[in-house]
Scaffold this motif. Structure first.
Motif, PDB file in Angstrom:
ATOM      1  N   ASN A   1     -79.803  -2.494   4.153  1.00 35.26           N
ATOM      2  CA  ASN A   1     -80.503  -1.326   3.608  1.00 35.26           C
ATOM      3  C   ASN A   1     -80.115  -1.203   2.143  1.00 35.26           C
ATOM      4  N   LEU A   2     -81.124  -1.134   1.281  1.00 33.68           N
ATOM      5  CA  LEU A   2     -80.830  -1.138  -0.154  1.00 33.68           C
ATOM      6  C   LEU A   2     -81.975  -0.508  -0.929  1.00 33.68           C
ATOM      7  N   PRO A   3     -81.710   0.538  -1.733  1.00 29.38           N
ATOM      8  CA  PRO A   3     -82.718   1.037  -2.653  1.00 29.38           C
ATOM      9  C   PRO A   3     -82.657   0.267  -3.968  1.00 29.38           C
ATOM     10  N   VAL A   4     -83.802   0.095  -4.607  1.00 24.97           N
ATOM     11  CA  VAL A   4     -83.853  -0.519  -5.939  1.00 24.97           C
ATOM     12  C   VAL A   4     -84.568   0.484  -6.834  1.00 24.97           C
ATOM     13  N   TYR A   5     -83.832   1.061  -7.773  1.00 27.09           N
ATOM     14  CA  TYR A   5     -84.382   2.138  -8.580  1.00 27.09           C
ATOM     15  C   TYR A   5     -85.150   1.626  -9.787  1.00 27.09           C
ATOM     16  N   GLU A   6     -86.228   2.328 -10.087  1.00 30.05           N
ATOM     17  CA  GLU A   6     -87.136   1.941 -11.161  1.00 30.05           C
ATOM     18  C   GLU A   6     -86.447   1.995 -12.512  1.00 30.05           C
ATOM     19  N   LYS A   7     -86.716   0.955 -13.329  1.00 32.64           N
ATOM     20  CA  LYS A   7     -86.206   0.862 -14.706  1.00 32.64           C
ATOM     21  C   LYS A   7     -84.673   0.919 -14.744  1.00 32.64           C
ATOM     22  N   LYS A   8     -84.059   0.330 -13.744  1.00 32.21           N
ATOM     23  CA  LYS A   8     -82.609   0.176 -13.685  1.00 32.21           C
ATOM     24  C   LYS A   8     -82.290  -1.278 -13.356  1.00 32.21           C
ATOM     25  N   VAL A   9     -81.036  -1.652 -13.624  1.00 31.75           N
ATOM     26  CA  VAL A   9     -80.540  -2.969 -13.231  1.00 31.75           C
ATOM     27  C   VAL A   9     -79.611  -2.783 -12.033  1.00 31.75           C
ATOM     28  N   THR A  10     -79.926  -3.450 -10.940  1.00 34.05           N
ATOM     29  CA  THR A  10     -79.087  -3.430  -9.744  1.00 34.05           C
ATOM     30  C   THR A  10     -78.474  -4.810  -9.572  1.00 34.05           C
ATOM     31  N   ALA A  11     -77.151  -4.867  -9.449  1.00 32.97           N
ATOM     32  CA  ALA A  11     -76.441  -6.142  -9.311  1.00 32.97           C
ATOM     33  C   ALA A  11     -76.028  -6.355  -7.861  1.00 32.97           C
ATOM     34  N   LEU A  12     -76.136  -7.600  -7.410  1.00 31.63           N
ATOM     35  CA  LEU A  12     -75.615  -8.013  -6.111  1.00 31.63           C
ATOM     36  C   LEU A  12     -74.390  -8.877  -6.387  1.00 31.63           C
ATOM     37  N   ILE A  13     -73.231  -8.453  -5.882  1.00 35.09           N
ATOM     38  CA  ILE A  13     -72.002  -9.210  -6.079  1.00 35.09           C
ATOM     39  C   ILE A  13     -71.396  -9.554  -4.727  1.00 35.09           C
ATOM     40  N   GLY A  14     -70.480 -10.515  -4.737  1.00 33.97           N
ATOM     41  CA  GLY A  14     -69.803 -10.918  -3.510  1.00 33.97           C
ATOM     42  C   GLY A  14     -69.427 -12.381  -3.598  1.00 33.97           C
ATOM     43  N   PRO A  15     -68.563 -12.844  -2.697  1.00 31.47           N
ATOM     44  CA  PRO A  15     -68.131 -14.242  -2.741  1.00 31.47           C
ATOM     45  C   PRO A  15     -69.265 -15.198  -2.415  1.00 31.47           C
ATOM     46  N   SER A  16     -69.090 -16.459  -2.749  1.00 30.64           N
ATOM     47  CA  SER A  16     -70.099 -17.476  -2.466  1.00 30.64           C
ATOM     48  C   SER A  16     -70.401 -17.508  -0.971  1.00 30.64           C
ATOM     49  N   GLY A  17     -71.692 -17.643  -0.653  1.00 25.02           N
ATOM     50  CA  GLY A  17     -72.103 -17.739   0.738  1.00 25.02           C
ATOM     51  C   GLY A  17     -72.240 -16.418   1.458  1.00 25.02           C
ATOM     52  N   CYS A  18     -72.158 -15.300   0.712  1.00 26.34           N
ATOM     53  CA  CYS A  18     -72.206 -13.991   1.383  1.00 26.34           C
ATOM     54  C   CYS A  18     -73.627 -13.487   1.607  1.00 26.34           C
ATOM     55  N   GLY A  19     -74.634 -14.166   1.042  1.00 26.84           N
ATOM     56  CA  GLY A  19     -76.017 -13.763   1.279  1.00 26.84           C
ATOM     57  C   GLY A  19     -76.733 -13.164   0.090  1.00 26.84           C
ATOM     58  N   LYS A  20     -76.122 -13.179  -1.090  1.00 26.66           N
ATOM     59  CA  LYS A  20     -76.735 -12.544  -2.258  1.00 26.66           C
ATOM     60  C   LYS A  20     -78.073 -13.185  -2.605  1.00 26.66           C
ATOM     61  N   THR A  21     -78.060 -14.497  -2.793  1.00 27.06           N
ATOM     62  CA  THR A  21     -79.294 -15.198  -3.164  1.00 27.06           C
ATOM     63  C   THR A  21     -80.295 -15.172  -2.022  1.00 27.06           C
TER      64      THR A  21
END
Length: 267
Positions: A39-59
């Motif tokens: 579950n994740l909101p993405v707000y308009e005209k903002k930058v949202t970063a996805l962080i976490g260790p390699s292989g955690c599902g970000k990409t």
């Protein structure tokens, strides 16, 4: 775990508007449960970063937005990704080609097409059937200006995009993404293959672009997340452990696992 919807978020005393929202998303490939109840909101005209260790599902999560997983057989989505509000559309039920027209993507390694600088930027418009030269000229110039590249290439538009430096190629890819007037641009570690000077240029550009377009970025560089994003989601083993304003994630995380990651205890 803290769900994004469990907390009312305010920033800079501005009212926030959701451009997109992931709801109860699960994703499977090759029999593997790669994303779990996202579950994740993405707000308009903002930058949202996805962080976490390699292989955690970000990409993996990033590529759900523009349906890139559809290119491989056996992949399966469950849940919803909503975009816009007039009316809202579930990206997982739309034609993937239309989705990709509305959601641009910039990859880890610059990938200009084997075409001229001009045609790289004009490509998406031509796919839409727009071939009017005056329109193309206007959009190409505007997109290159918005990507902070126009002054460097305005006299070289017929040269191959591959003739540019690495940082210029990445800005060309950003211009190409901007040309179709997307609602959202996805960045998958866009500076990991660049030198420090080119990295600063891309980061500054992203900060400027958020006034025009919403950005969702995957980064392994936590300092980069602090520098350019307003919101951050920390992912681990296919789940979102914590989401909040970026400075809260890095200075007063709620979850112990988040605290351990941002302090460098693992990852």
């Amino acid at each position: 775990m803290v769900k994004p919807t469990d907390r009312v978020v305010a920033t800079e005393n501005e009212p926030l508007k959701k451009l997109a929202e992931v709801r109860d998303l699960n994703f499977y490939y090759s029999g593997k449960h790669a994303l779990k109840n996202i579950n994740l909101p993405v707000y308009e005209k903002k930058v949202t970063a996805l962080i976490g260790p390699s292989g955690c599902g970000k990409t993996t999560l990033l590529r759900c937005f523009n349906r890139m997983h559809d290119l491989y057989p056996g992949n399966r989505y469950e849940g919803e990704i909503w975009l816009g509000d007039d009316p809202p559309r579930n990206l997982l039920q739309m034609d993937p080609i239309e989705v990709r027209m509305q959601i641009g993507m910039v990859f880890q390694k610059p990938n200009p097409f084997p075409k001229s600088i001009y045609e790289n930027v004009a490509y998406g418009l031509r796919v839409r059937g727009i071939n009017n030269r005056a329109i193309l000229d206007e959009v190409v110039e505007r997109s290159l200006r918005n990507a902070a590249l126009w002054d460097e290439v305005k006299d070289r538009l017929e040269e191959p995009g591959t003739s540019l430096s690495g940082g210029q190629q990445q800005r060309l890819c950003i211009a190409r993404a901007l040309a179709t007037d997307p609602a959202l641009i996805l960045f998958d570690e866009p500076t990991s293959a660049l030198d420090p000077i080119a990295t600063v240029s891309i980061e500054n550009l992203i900060v400027e672009l958020k006034d025009q377009v919403t950005i969702l970025i995957v980064t392994h560089n936590m300092q980069q997340a602090i520098r350019i994003s307003q919101f951050t989601a920390f992912m681990y083993l296919g789940e979102i452990v914590e989401y909040n304003e970026t400075m809260s994630i890095f200075t007063k995380p709620v979850e112990q696992k988040t605290a351990d990651y941002v302090s460098g205890r693992f990852g």
